[in-house]
Enzyme design. Structure first.
Site, PDB file in Angstrom:
ATOM      1  CG  ASN A  75      72.506   0.092   7.673  1.00 23.64           C
ATOM      2  OD1 ASN A  75      73.162  -0.026   6.640  1.00 23.64           O
ATOM      3  ND2 ASN A  75      73.049  -0.003   8.874  1.00 23.64           N
TER       4      ASN A  75
ATOM      5  CB  CYS B 234      78.217  -0.481   7.721  1.00 28.88           C
ATOM      6  SG  CYS B 234      76.775  -1.408   8.218  1.00 28.88           S
TER       7      CYS B 234
ATOM      8  CG  HIS C 148      76.859   3.534   7.062  1.00 26.84           C
ATOM      9  ND1 HIS C 148      76.273   2.762   6.077  1.00 26.84           N
ATOM     10  CD2 HIS C 148      76.636   2.872   8.235  1.00 26.84           C
ATOM     11  CE1 HIS C 148      75.729   1.694   6.634  1.00 26.84           C
ATOM     12  NE2 HIS C 148      75.927   1.736   7.936  1.00 26.84           N
TER      13      HIS C 148
HETATM   14  O1  UT7 Z   1      75.395   0.134  10.306  1.00 26.33           O
HETATM   15  C1  UT7 Z   1      76.187  -0.577  11.192  1.00 26.33           C
HETATM   16  C2  UT7 Z   1      76.279   0.014  12.498  1.00 26.33           C
HETATM   17  N1  UT7 Z   1      75.014  -0.020  13.176  1.00 26.33           N
HETATM   18  C3  UT7 Z   1      74.571   1.087  13.753  1.00 26.33           C
HETATM   19  O2  UT7 Z   1      75.179   2.105  13.646  1.00 26.33           O
HETATM   20  C4  UT7 Z   1      73.326   0.972  14.614  1.00 26.33           C
HETATM   21  C5  UT7 Z   1      73.557   1.659  15.931  1.00 26.33           C
HETATM   22  N2  UT7 Z   1      72.449   1.565  16.871  1.00 26.33           N
HETATM   23  C6  UT7 Z   1      71.275   2.189  16.691  1.00 26.33           C
HETATM   24  O3  UT7 Z   1      71.052   2.810  15.672  1.00 26.33           O
HETATM   25  C7  UT7 Z   1      70.297   2.179  17.823  1.00 26.33           C
HETATM   26  O4  UT7 Z   1      70.924   1.700  18.987  1.00 26.33           O
HETATM   27  C8  UT7 Z   1      69.034   1.325  17.537  1.00 26.33           C
HETATM   28  C9  UT7 Z   1      68.175   1.981  16.468  1.00 26.33           C
HETATM   29  C10 UT7 Z   1      69.406  -0.075  17.113  1.00 26.33           C
HETATM   30  C11 UT7 Z   1      68.192   1.236  18.807  1.00 26.33           C
HETATM   31  O5  UT7 Z   1      67.853   2.541  19.258  1.00 26.33           O
HETATM   32  P1  UT7 Z   1      68.113   2.978  20.768  1.00 26.33           P
HETATM   33  O6  UT7 Z   1      67.647   4.350  20.895  1.00 26.33           O
HETATM   34  O7  UT7 Z   1      69.544   2.687  21.094  1.00 26.33           O
HETATM   35  O8  UT7 Z   1      67.136   2.024  21.547  1.00 26.33           O
HETATM   36  P2  UT7 Z   1      67.477   1.010  22.721  1.00 26.33           P
HETATM   37  O9  UT7 Z   1      68.130  -0.195  22.186  1.00 26.33           O
HETATM   38  O10 UT7 Z   1      68.125   1.745  23.842  1.00 26.33           O
HETATM   39  O11 UT7 Z   1      66.024   0.638  23.185  1.00 26.33           O
HETATM   40  C12 UT7 Z   1      65.157   1.590  23.848  1.00 26.33           C
HETATM   41  C13 UT7 Z   1      63.814   0.946  24.082  1.00 26.33           C
HETATM   42  C14 UT7 Z   1      63.907  -0.431  24.759  1.00 26.33           C
HETATM   43  O12 UT7 Z   1      62.810  -0.567  25.620  1.00 26.33           O
HETATM   44  P3  UT7 Z   1      62.991  -0.382  27.207  1.00 26.33           P
HETATM   45  O13 UT7 Z   1      64.010  -1.400  27.614  1.00 26.33           O
HETATM   46  O14 UT7 Z   1      63.460   1.031  27.390  1.00 26.33           O
HETATM   47  O15 UT7 Z   1      61.623  -0.643  27.734  1.00 26.33           O
HETATM   48  C15 UT7 Z   1      63.743  -1.372  23.594  1.00 26.33           C
HETATM   49  O16 UT7 Z   1      63.218  -2.623  23.977  1.00 26.33           O
HETATM   50  O17 UT7 Z   1      63.154   0.734  22.837  1.00 26.33           O
HETATM   51  C16 UT7 Z   1      62.774  -0.625  22.714  1.00 26.33           C
HETATM   52  N3  UT7 Z   1      62.830  -1.007  21.312  1.00 26.33           N
HETATM   53  C17 UT7 Z   1      61.801  -0.860  20.478  1.00 26.33           C
HETATM   54  N4  UT7 Z   1      60.560  -0.381  20.665  1.00 26.33           N
HETATM   55  C18 UT7 Z   1      59.736  -0.371  19.590  1.00 26.33           C
HETATM   56  C19 UT7 Z   1      63.882  -1.532  20.637  1.00 26.33           C
HETATM   57  N5  UT7 Z   1      63.544  -1.722  19.362  1.00 26.33           N
HETATM   58  C20 UT7 Z   1      62.247  -1.331  19.241  1.00 26.33           C
HETATM   59  C21 UT7 Z   1      61.360  -1.281  18.157  1.00 26.33           C
HETATM   60  N6  UT7 Z   1      60.115  -0.799  18.393  1.00 26.33           N
HETATM   61  N7  UT7 Z   1      61.691  -1.695  16.913  1.00 26.33           N
END
Ligand code: UT7
Length: 331
Positions: free
Chosen positions: A286, A116, A256
């Site tokens: 993204n 990225c 970004h």
């Molecule tokens: O561009 C290159 C660099 N990349 C980035 O900068 C991305 C960085 N990361 C992020 O933007 C975030 O970590 C994500 C958007 C990928 C994920 O968001 P988060 O707030 O960190 O969510 P999480 O991974 O902590 O997941 C929280 C909950 C989980 O459920 P439990 O375990 O709490 O029951 C996930 O299973 O949300 C769940 N979850 C979803 N629920 C509905 C994960 N993805 C989804 C989804 N829909 N698409």
């Protein structure tokens, strides 16, 4: 004599027609429009459809627009650098494919791979060729067809990314406008948190790697988020300090577009107001190497000569950086 700076003198962009909404994703995976909006800021993204279409096809459209705006022909271009994570093929470079498709018969080029942060790394590289005085027209294009490496069974990654790209033309400037400074970083120890497991020389493609879905984006989102928030904000603050820029001096932040929450953290660290931040993540998601030039493309008409513009990115690798540009023209 004034130092020669590399100035952006035109911007082009392209996003495919097909709009994939959060609602559509709700029909494919276990997710909701509300979750995606609140956790990322994304509402929809573009997808490049059609057999035999790749990143080069997006780049070609962006560069055509750029050349038309600047009134130049393909044979006038000296060099093209393509920042991409989804090259048309492993080799040769997508830059070669693009120059062939556009008839850039006098240009040499290559690809830059920095996930990225690729566009920033490529922009800084391209600027060096202008600053030496040897080259007069360098195109830097940031482009990705992320849908080609997305696992639409993995709700944690497929909701984030989209397809698109943009290009800038760099030309010499001797009145103090152009790319003034860049701070770039890489830390390979972060590579395991965001990568594609198979398809390279360590793990070439086999039936097994395909069955195991190892040719798609793998991301440990929480960890990447933590590093992104800290490093993108830190590097944006560093470039301000190094160039004695106060929040009032900044005309635009071009961040970004990975997650609206990462953008907000960077903005807050810089101490600038929301109206100075280019944000289009809600419409494109993204697009990896495409995010920064797509912002410049969409905001080009609002940019004025002399504006202090800070670009900042964080990506897989890990890679991150910031670039300070004194904008060189009124659109
Ligand atoms: O561009 C290159 C660099 N990349 C980035 O900068 C991305 C960085 N990361 C992020 O933007 C975030 O970590 C994500 C958007 C990928 C994920 O968001 P988060 O707030 O960190 O969510 P999480 O991974 O902590 O997941 C929280 C909950 C989980 O459920 P439990 O375990 O709490 O029951 C996930 O299973 O949300 C769940 N979850 C979803 N629920 C509905 C994960 N993805 C989804 C989804 N829909 N698409």
């Amino acid at each position: 004599m004034q130092k020669i700076h590399a100035a952006i003198t035109a911007v082009g962009g392209y996003v495919p027609d097909y709009v994939m909404t959060n609602k559509e994703l709700e029909t494919i995976i276990d997710t909701t429009d509300e979750w995606i909006r609140t956790r990322t800021g994304i509402e929809e993204r573009r997808i490049l459809k059609g057999e035999g279409k790749g990143s080069s096809d997006i780049a070609v459209e962006a560069i055509k627009e750029l050349m038309q705006k600047r009134g130049i022909g393909p044979e006038e271009v000296d060099m093209i650098i393509c920042a991409t994570t989804t090259p048309d093929m492993v080799f040769p470079a997508t830059a070669n494919v693009i120059s062939d498709k556009l008839g850039m018969t006098n240009a040499f080029g290559y690809d830059v791979s920095a996930a990225c942060s690729g566009f920033l790394f490529a922009l800084t590289t391209g600027a060096q060729f202008i600053e030496t005085g040897k080259y007069k027209k360098v195109i830097v294009v940031g482009v990705d067809k992320m849908s080609s490496i997305l696992n639409y069974e993995d709700r944690t990654t497929c909701i984030i990314f989209g397809d698109g790209g943009g290009a800038v033309l760099l030309e010499p400037n001797d009145d103090g406008h152009g790319i003034i400074d860049s701070v770039l970083h890489s830390d390979g120890s972060g590579r395991e948190f965001l990568h594609q497991k198979a398809g390279g020389s360590v793990k070439p493609a086999t039936v097994e790697t395909v069955m195991n879905r190892e040719h798609f984006v793998y991301q440990e989102g929480k960890t990447v988020f933590k590093f992104a928030v800290k490093n993108m904000a830190d590097v944006a603050a560093t470039i301000m300090e190094r160039n004695n820029l106060t929040p009032d001096d900044i005309s635009w932040l071009v961040p970004h577009q990975a997650n609206k929450r990462i953008i907000d953290a960077t903005r807050e660290r810089m101490g600038i107001s929301e109206d100075k931040v280019m944000i289009n993540i809600q419409r494109y998601g993204n697009t990896t190497n495409g995010t920064l030039p797509l912002c410049l493309w969409e905001w080009e008409k609002q940019l004025k000569k002399g504006d202090n513009v800070v670009l900042a990115a964080f990506g897989g690798g890990f890679t991150w950086g910031a670039t300070y540009i004194k904008w060189a023209y009124d659109s």
